[in-house]
Write a protein that holds these residues in place. Sequence first.
Motif, PDB file in Angstrom:
ATOM      1  N   GLU A  10       0.672  -0.815  -0.171  1.00 32.80           N
ATOM      2  CA  GLU A  10      -0.277   0.000  -0.087  1.00 32.80           C
ATOM      3  C   GLU A  10       1.032   0.948  -0.441  1.00 32.80           C
ATOM      4  O   GLU A  10       0.572   1.807  -1.044  1.00 32.80           O
ATOM      5  N   ASN A  11       1.666   0.965   0.859  1.00 32.46           N
ATOM      6  CA  ASN A  11       2.759   2.387   0.509  1.00 32.46           C
ATOM      7  C   ASN A  11       3.762   2.218  -0.188  1.00 32.46           C
ATOM      8  O   ASN A  11       3.598   3.592  -0.819  1.00 32.46           O
ATOM      9  N   LEU A  12       3.712   1.280  -1.472  1.00 33.72           N
ATOM     10  CA  LEU A  12       4.255   1.437  -2.513  1.00 33.72           C
ATOM     11  C   LEU A  12       3.829   1.807  -3.190  1.00 33.72           C
ATOM     12  O   LEU A  12       3.972   2.864  -4.282  1.00 33.72           O
ATOM     13  N   ILE A  13       2.249   1.489  -3.247  1.00 36.25           N
ATOM     14  CA  ILE A  13       1.597   2.423  -4.379  1.00 36.25           C
ATOM     15  C   ILE A  13       1.390   3.915  -3.976  1.00 36.25           C
ATOM     16  O   ILE A  13       1.012   4.386  -5.087  1.00 36.25           O
ATOM     17  N   SER A  14       0.542   4.104  -2.985  1.00 34.05           N
ATOM     18  CA  SER A  14       0.528   5.329  -2.330  1.00 34.05           C
ATOM     19  C   SER A  14       1.554   6.357  -2.839  1.00 34.05           C
ATOM     20  O   SER A  14       1.280   7.935  -3.406  1.00 34.05           O
TER      21      SER A  14
END
Length: 373
Positions: A10-14
């Motif tokens: 999720e952190n990577l995507i955001s």
Amino acid sequence: MILIVDDTPENLISLKKVLEKHDFEVDTASSGEEALKKVLKKSYVLIILDVQMPGMDGFEVAEAISGYSKAKETAIIFLSAANTEFKFIVKGYSSGGLDYITKPVDMNILLLKVKTFYRIYEQNRKLNEMQNSLLAEIETRKEAERKKDEFISIASHELKTPLTSVKGYVQLLERSINKHDTETIKKHLAKAQVQLEKLNVLIADLLDISKIESGKIKFNMQNFCMDKLIDNLIEVMHQSNPEFKINRRGFANRAIYGDEMRLEQVIVNFLTNAIKYSPGTNEIDVTVNVKDGELYLAVKDFGIGMSPEQQERVFDKFYRVEETSQRFPGLGIGLYISSEIIARHQGRVGLNSENGKGSEFYFIIPTDLKTEA
């Protein structure tokens, strides 16, 4: 390009989405091991690195990256939710990080930092380019100075040789005059004349290169008969080198617009070089033709030839082939002057050569050049 390293998808995507929205090129890695593999293959301007990851943590990854010469200058920003104490922040900086941001990440702050690092990167890149350019310029000037010093040394030697010979012949003439030996006097005069002609050619070359450097070389452009010029030159060269057979191939069959005296200088240079660098041979080919509004003239010998490396530099100022400089004396400026003369006629020079099989020097100029040179 920016590399984001985080084990949470999720952190990577955001983060990726926000940075790409602001026109940054982004790559991602979900572990420290994957990040190191990518750093070895690609170059990154900035790495945004999560501290807490399974396996290798962010500090270990940063220390490993700092050991890569390729990635030594890559900026690293640490992201951490848990390790916000002073000692962890200090560890982040000592591991090679340039900044430390705590989670949750304020995207506005992160973007400002990313833009700042990019600006610093661009400034450093330009400074490095300027430094490399300056270093290259310094090396070029050093090489030019070295060539200049070498040229002065060679020129001094080349000028001294005929002067010493003339001085010797004058002394011999004095003795022969006292003896009233007419035949010997004529012989010594003829030899002194040959040395004076050598001296005259050397001085003319030195004056020409000085005029070329200062932009003061003059050209007298007019129509003239190239075929007549070539015939006269072949006759003169044959008289001074009767052992050489000079074969003429082709005709211009038309008037050429240019400086007859300067073009004669180029052809003479080609011919004298062909004779000089062809020991043990006795034949030279001179080819001339006109096609598509251009005059092509080539002088081919069957002498020592040149390597590809030598061919690349043979028209450079002061260039002399090291292997032949002792056997064949000269200043190393004749072909440079010739190339400049042809360039002023809006033409080009070139050569075809092979070691041990001879060389063919040629020039191509427009037949109807009407702009003032």
